[in-house]
Design an enzyme around this catalytic site. Structure first.
Site, short mmCIF file in Angstrom:
data_model
loop_
_atom_site.label_atom_id
_atom_site.label_comp_id
_atom_site.label_asym_id
_atom_site.label_seq_id
_atom_site.Cartn_x
_atom_site.Cartn_y
_atom_site.Cartn_z
N GLU A 1 49.22 -17.41 27.63
CA GLU A 1 49.22 -15.95 27.51
C GLU A 1 50.52 -15.36 28.04
OE1 GLU A 1 45.73 -14.59 29.58
OE2 GLU A 1 44.38 -15.62 28.22
N SER B 1 36.51 -15.92 30.10
CA SER B 1 36.86 -16.47 31.41
C SER B 1 38.32 -16.91 31.46
CB SER B 1 35.90 -17.61 31.75
OG SER B 1 36.07 -17.96 33.09
N ARG B 2 38.61 -18.11 31.01
CA ARG B 2 40.00 -18.58 31.00
C ARG B 2 40.19 -19.45 29.76
NH1 ARG B 2 41.02 -14.99 33.69
NH2 ARG B 2 41.77 -14.91 35.84
N HIS C 1 43.31 -10.34 26.34
CA HIS C 1 42.95 -10.37 27.77
C HIS C 1 42.75 -8.95 28.33
CE1 HIS C 1 43.28 -13.11 31.52
NE2 HIS C 1 42.46 -12.09 31.76
N ASP D 1 24.99 -23.71 36.38
CA ASP D 1 25.95 -23.53 37.47
C ASP D 1 25.83 -24.72 38.40
OD1 ASP D 1 27.22 -22.42 40.02
OD2 ASP D 1 27.38 -20.68 38.71
P1 NAD Z 1 32.21 -16.06 40.42
O1 NAD Z 1 32.97 -16.88 41.40
O2 NAD Z 1 31.29 -15.00 40.93
O3 NAD Z 1 31.35 -17.02 39.46
C1 NAD Z 1 31.82 -18.23 38.94
C2 NAD Z 1 30.65 -19.19 38.93
O4 NAD Z 1 31.06 -20.39 38.27
C3 NAD Z 1 30.16 -19.58 40.32
O5 NAD Z 1 28.77 -19.32 40.43
C4 NAD Z 1 30.47 -21.07 40.41
O6 NAD Z 1 29.50 -21.79 41.16
C5 NAD Z 1 30.43 -21.46 38.95
N1 NAD Z 1 31.07 -22.73 38.68
C6 NAD Z 1 32.11 -23.32 39.32
N2 NAD Z 1 32.38 -24.50 38.78
C7 NAD Z 1 31.50 -24.69 37.77
C8 NAD Z 1 31.28 -25.73 36.83
N3 NAD Z 1 32.03 -26.85 36.84
N4 NAD Z 1 30.30 -25.56 35.94
C9 NAD Z 1 29.53 -24.44 35.93
N5 NAD Z 1 29.70 -23.44 36.80
C10 NAD Z 1 30.66 -23.56 37.71
O7 NAD Z 1 33.31 -15.44 39.44
P2 NAD Z 1 33.13 -14.19 38.47
O8 NAD Z 1 33.56 -12.95 39.17
O9 NAD Z 1 31.80 -14.25 37.83
O10 NAD Z 1 34.28 -14.52 37.38
C11 NAD Z 1 34.11 -15.60 36.47
C12 NAD Z 1 35.41 -15.85 35.74
O11 NAD Z 1 35.72 -14.74 34.90
C13 NAD Z 1 36.65 -15.94 36.65
O12 NAD Z 1 36.82 -17.26 37.15
C14 NAD Z 1 37.77 -15.57 35.73
O13 NAD Z 1 38.28 -16.74 35.15
C15 NAD Z 1 37.11 -14.74 34.65
N6 NAD Z 1 37.58 -13.34 34.59
C16 NAD Z 1 38.13 -12.91 33.42
C17 NAD Z 1 38.58 -11.60 33.30
C18 NAD Z 1 39.15 -11.07 31.99
O14 NAD Z 1 39.79 -10.01 31.99
N7 NAD Z 1 38.96 -11.72 30.87
C19 NAD Z 1 38.49 -10.73 34.41
C20 NAD Z 1 37.91 -11.20 35.60
C21 NAD Z 1 37.46 -12.52 35.69
#
Ligand code: NAD
Length: 318
Positions: A266, A236-237, A285, A177
């Protein structure tokens, strides 16, 4: 106060209630809104709730009564937040609702890669076990996770929850991170560089947000640095992965299996190179969507609007 929900269907396909919003004003809720009807449906509403329906600068210009925009998701790139800010319109999101659901789903994907439960159950239904010479059979190498290493890229809420599950399975966790919290380290969890994650992980799971700096982070070059035969999970995305590069790595066996809940586009109206790719599982998703998580999402969305109406806006992103 007029409230319009432009695309409520995915949050509430019928198993939840909109009563929270109904209690706050005159509610008009649409399941979906085509682009050419966005302006007419907003009409004179002051509060607009959207999930994936775009709210552009042009829409804001055409709908001068808008005072509030609530997004029914964590990501809010569907709204031109700058244009909204210029007009003094707060845009809110739902920062936390799906941590448990998404981390559980990351493991559902990983376990499917390890055991191919759906495939084997289907072969039994097709009568193959009944006709089998042996008492058992399997079509893929079956994988035990205990003692293996999972690399988690993006160690925020979902990444950390996924790490806890992995530790429950007896895995070693490597975390990467931009922000490091050393207090989270223990004998089965440590922060490392991205290079080390790629080099040492049997499983890589993506949990960082999509940003310019993370777009395409899994590509030909980073895949080349991964362990031969590693597994890749993406809840994630989609655009974090260069899909064509992953497809090639799956074909060559460099990546033994991938499971993704998200794609670059999507829905994938024109298909995707990952759908049907070798050893690749794609789900539509759904990680966020257990009823429990949607119930939390609905509650926060209502709270956000109630807070705005009391002049104490919360979860404002612009
Ligand atoms: P969060 O903000 O708690 O955690 C994201 C982490 O990524 C943070 O700690 C941040 O410091 C870190 N980060 C930022 N840039 C970075 C980089 N370049 N390299 C490494 N780490 C980096 O978010 P979360 O609640 O844990 O959610 C994570 C992701 O999950 C969301 O951004 C979203 O894209 C995805 N998500 C997907 C679904 C789904 O249905 N599939 C649902 C909810 C969220």
């Amino acid at each position: 106060m007029k409230i319009v929900i432009l695309d409520g269907y995915t949050l509430n396909p019928g198993d939840l209630s909109w009563a929270g919003f109904e209690n706050l004003g005159e509610l008009c809720c649409y399941d979906h809104t085509p682009e050419n009807e966005i302006v007419s449906r907003i009409g004179g509403a002051q509060c607009v709730i959207t999930n994936k329906t775009p709210i552009t600068r042009a829409t804001l210009e055409s709908c001068p009564d808008i005072q509030y925009i609530g997004v029914l998701a964590t990501g809010y790139n569907v709204v031109d937040t700058l244009a909204a800010k210029e007009r003094g319109i707060p845009v809110t999101n739902i920062p936390i609702y799906g941590t448990a659901a998404v981390s559980q789903f990351a493991f559902a994907l990983l376990l499917e890669l390890c055991h191919h439960v759906a495939h084997h159950a289907q072969t039994v239904e097709q009568g193959r076990w009944a006709g089998s010479r042996d008492f058992c059979y399997w079509d893929y190498p079956l994988i035990e996770l205990s003692g293996k290493t999972i690399g988690i890229i993006g160690f925020g809420r979902i990444g950390r929850a996924t790490a806890k599950i992995a530790q429950g399975f007896g895995m070693q966790v490597l975390a990467y991170d931009e922000y490091i919290d050393k207090t989270l380290e223990n004998e089965s969890l440590r922060y490392v560089s991205l290079e080390e994650i790629l080099r040492c992980s049997d499983v890589v799971s993506l949990h960082c947000p999509l940003m310019d700096s993370t777009k395409g982070m899994i590509n030909k070059d980073t895949i080349a640095k991964m362990k031969d035969g590693a597994l890749l999970i993406n809840t994630s995305r989609g655009p974090l992965i260069v899909e064509e590069d992953l497809k090639e790595a799956l074909e060559s066996g460099k990546i033994a299996g991938a499971a993704v809940d998200v794609l670059e586009k999507e829905p994938p109206r024109d298909g995707s190179v990952l759908i049907g790719a070798k050893n690749c599982i794609v789900t539509p998703h759904i990680a966020w969507a257990p009823r429990e998580a949607r119930t939390r999402l609905m509650a926060v969305a209502v709270e956000n609007l109630a807070a705005f109406l009391q002049n104490k806006p919360q979860n404002v992103v612009n």
